[in-house]
Design an enzyme around this catalytic site. Structure first.
Site, PDB file in Angstrom:
ATOM      1  N   SER A  42       0.875  -1.190   0.000  1.00  0.00           N
ATOM      2  CA  SER A  42       0.000   0.000   0.000  1.00  0.00           C
ATOM      3  C   SER A  42       0.900   1.223   0.000  1.00  0.00           C
ATOM      4  CB  SER A  42      -0.844  -0.018   1.286  1.00  0.00           C
ATOM      5  OG  SER A  42      -1.504   1.216   1.474  1.00  0.00           O
ATOM      6  N   TYR A  60      -2.302  -1.382  10.307  1.00  0.00           N
ATOM      7  CA  TYR A  60      -2.237  -1.483   8.843  1.00  0.00           C
ATOM      8  C   TYR A  60      -0.891  -0.978   8.325  1.00  0.00           C
ATOM      9  CZ  TYR A  60      -4.114  -1.124   4.043  1.00  0.00           C
ATOM     10  OH  TYR A  60      -4.352  -1.266   2.698  1.00  0.00           O
TER      11      TYR A  60
HETATM   12  P1  NAD Z   1     -11.622  -6.019  -0.261  1.00  0.00           P
HETATM   13  O1  NAD Z   1     -12.244  -5.912   1.097  1.00  0.00           O
HETATM   14  O2  NAD Z   1     -12.413  -5.649  -1.460  1.00  0.00           O
HETATM   15  O3  NAD Z   1     -11.062  -7.486  -0.492  1.00  0.00           O
HETATM   16  C1  NAD Z   1     -10.359  -8.168   0.497  1.00  0.00           C
HETATM   17  C2  NAD Z   1     -10.297  -9.633   0.145  1.00  0.00           C
HETATM   18  O4  NAD Z   1      -9.589 -10.308   1.167  1.00  0.00           O
HETATM   19  C3  NAD Z   1     -11.669 -10.291   0.033  1.00  0.00           C
HETATM   20  O5  NAD Z   1     -11.650 -11.279  -0.988  1.00  0.00           O
HETATM   21  C4  NAD Z   1     -11.830 -10.951   1.399  1.00  0.00           C
HETATM   22  O6  NAD Z   1     -12.722 -12.053   1.393  1.00  0.00           O
HETATM   23  C5  NAD Z   1     -10.402 -11.392   1.648  1.00  0.00           C
HETATM   24  N1  NAD Z   1     -10.116 -11.652   3.043  1.00  0.00           N
HETATM   25  C6  NAD Z   1     -10.284 -10.831   4.113  1.00  0.00           C
HETATM   26  N2  NAD Z   1      -9.921 -11.477   5.230  1.00  0.00           N
HETATM   27  C7  NAD Z   1      -9.520 -12.718   4.853  1.00  0.00           C
HETATM   28  C8  NAD Z   1      -9.032 -13.843   5.560  1.00  0.00           C
HETATM   29  N3  NAD Z   1      -8.891 -13.859   6.895  1.00  0.00           N
HETATM   30  N4  NAD Z   1      -8.733 -14.959   4.847  1.00  0.00           N
HETATM   31  C9  NAD Z   1      -8.906 -14.994   3.508  1.00  0.00           C
HETATM   32  N5  NAD Z   1      -9.348 -13.945   2.792  1.00  0.00           N
HETATM   33  C10 NAD Z   1      -9.654 -12.830   3.471  1.00  0.00           C
HETATM   34  O7  NAD Z   1     -10.279  -5.153  -0.129  1.00  0.00           O
HETATM   35  P2  NAD Z   1      -9.291  -4.561  -1.240  1.00  0.00           P
HETATM   36  O8  NAD Z   1      -9.374  -3.097  -1.139  1.00  0.00           O
HETATM   37  O9  NAD Z   1      -9.461  -5.221  -2.544  1.00  0.00           O
HETATM   38  O10 NAD Z   1      -7.899  -4.963  -0.597  1.00  0.00           O
HETATM   39  C11 NAD Z   1      -7.055  -5.949  -1.123  1.00  0.00           C
HETATM   40  C12 NAD Z   1      -5.624  -5.658  -0.692  1.00  0.00           C
HETATM   41  O11 NAD Z   1      -5.219  -4.405  -1.228  1.00  0.00           O
HETATM   42  C13 NAD Z   1      -5.450  -5.559   0.822  1.00  0.00           C
HETATM   43  O12 NAD Z   1      -4.229  -6.145   1.204  1.00  0.00           O
HETATM   44  C14 NAD Z   1      -5.407  -4.068   1.058  1.00  0.00           C
HETATM   45  O13 NAD Z   1      -4.695  -3.724   2.207  1.00  0.00           O
HETATM   46  C15 NAD Z   1      -4.684  -3.609  -0.195  1.00  0.00           C
HETATM   47  N6  NAD Z   1      -4.878  -2.199  -0.511  1.00  0.00           N
HETATM   48  C16 NAD Z   1      -6.123  -1.694  -0.728  1.00  0.00           C
HETATM   49  C17 NAD Z   1      -6.246  -0.356  -1.030  1.00  0.00           C
HETATM   50  C18 NAD Z   1      -7.574   0.273  -1.312  1.00  0.00           C
HETATM   51  O14 NAD Z   1      -7.627   1.501  -1.417  1.00  0.00           O
HETATM   52  N7  NAD Z   1      -8.638  -0.473  -1.478  1.00  0.00           N
HETATM   53  C19 NAD Z   1      -5.114   0.458  -1.081  1.00  0.00           C
HETATM   54  C20 NAD Z   1      -3.875  -0.097  -0.840  1.00  0.00           C
HETATM   55  C21 NAD Z   1      -3.766  -1.430  -0.556  1.00  0.00           C
END
Ligand code: NAD
Length: 264
Positions: free
Chosen positions: A146, A159
């Site tokens: 991130s 985080y």
């Molecule tokens: P999201 O909530 O849309 O998806 C998260 C996914 O992780 C889902 O498929 C969920 O079922 C799965 N998950 C959660 N807990 C779990 C567990 N214990 N075991 C197995 N699966 C699990 O979130 P996202 O925004 O797509 O985030 C995905 C990644 O990207 C994360 O690591 C997040 O930190 C990172 N990220 C997101 C953003 C953003 O702005 N959305 C920015 C930077 C980084």
């Protein structure tokens, strides 16, 4: 010559039932990779997702519901992939959760869950995938960190700690594989409008009495100079590049895709 042909290779994308993971999985499938989905969700919907992606891209798909906070379930998933596909060739460590509170009010169980899911799970998948990758002398590990792997924000201690940690894990894994055909890199997204961020939009709307649209703009205005969300497809495009032959000397980077967030 650049080649991103992943046909015959198998990609595990953790947390791919939603958001960024799903976007990256679709981009890898478009390059011919077989996809192992993981993450939570409705069983019927996940079955449909598997079938749709398999049909759209002419690849094989599978699903394993390992809870990424549980090392024994992660081990079972990696074994399942070894048995079904002969190993994990592309590993996208993406599963993640968020919780926002100041350090002195941060719930202990939330801290533990964020470190387990956002950081420790990538150690387990990596340690279990690397022997097979090294044996084949080809592999790609891409850790979804991130902008918070590079800079901090108030209220996001667990985080930010986990994301800085995964950038560290990326560097060390890259050094340990530097003379092999295995590369390890991190992608550092800014805000992407997924369910994880929509929760923060909702919280902002409630706190400041804003509409959904106003709250989105306010969130972006704080951090992301472009004023636009990053998309899962843009992150998938970078993941595909990192899997290509052209990227074989890209090792240990933490590449921000963040609308200018960390340039400030
Ligand atoms: P999201 O909530 O849309 O998806 C998260 C996914 O992780 C889902 O498929 C969920 O079922 C799965 N998950 C959660 N807990 C779990 C567990 N214990 N075991 C197995 N699966 C699990 O979130 P996202 O925004 O797509 O985030 C995905 C990644 O990207 C994360 O690591 C997040 O930190 C990172 N990220 C997101 C953003 C953003 O702005 N959305 C920015 C930077 C980084």
């Amino acid at each position: 010559m650049t080649s991103t042909n992943l046909r015959g290779k198998t990609a595990l994308v953790t947390g791919s039932t939603s958001g960024i993971g799903l976007g990256i999985a679709r981009c890898l499938a478009a390059e011919g990779a077989n996809i192992v989905f993981n993450g939570f969700g409705d069983a019927k919907e996940i079955e449909q997702l598997q079938a749709d992606v398999a049909k759209e891209f002419g690849i094989q798909t599978a699903y394993h519901g390992a809870d990424m906070s549980k090392p024994a379930e992660i081990e079972a998933m990696m074994k399942f992939i070894d048995e079904k596909f002969g190993g994990t060739d592309v590993l996208i460590n993406n599963a993640g959760i968020q919780h926002v509170a100041n350090v002195d009010e941060f719930p202990v169980e939330k801290w533990d869950a964020i470190i387990a899911i956002n950081l420790t799970s990538a150690f387990h998948t990596s340690r279990l995938a690397l022997p097979g990758m090294k044996k084949k002398n080809w592999g790609r590990i891409i850790n979804i960190a991130s902008a918070h792997g590079l800079v901090g924000s108030a209220g996001k201690s667990a985080y930010v700690a986990a994301k800085h940690g995964i950038v560290g894990l990326t560097k060390v894994s890259a050094l340990e594989t530097a003379t092999t055909g295995v590369t390890v890199n991190a992608i550092c997204p800014g805000f992407v409008l997924t369910p994880l961020v929509q929760k923060q939009v909702d919280a902002r709307a409630e706190k400041d009495g804003l509409s959904n649209e106003q709250a989105k703009h306010a969130l972006l205005a704080d951090k992301q100079p472009s004023g636009d969300f990053v998309t899962p497809e843009e992150l998938g495009g970078l993941a595909v590049f990192l899997c290509s032959d052209a990227a074989k000397q890209v090792r240990g980077v933490a590449w921000n895709v963040d609308g200018g967030w960390v340039a400030q």
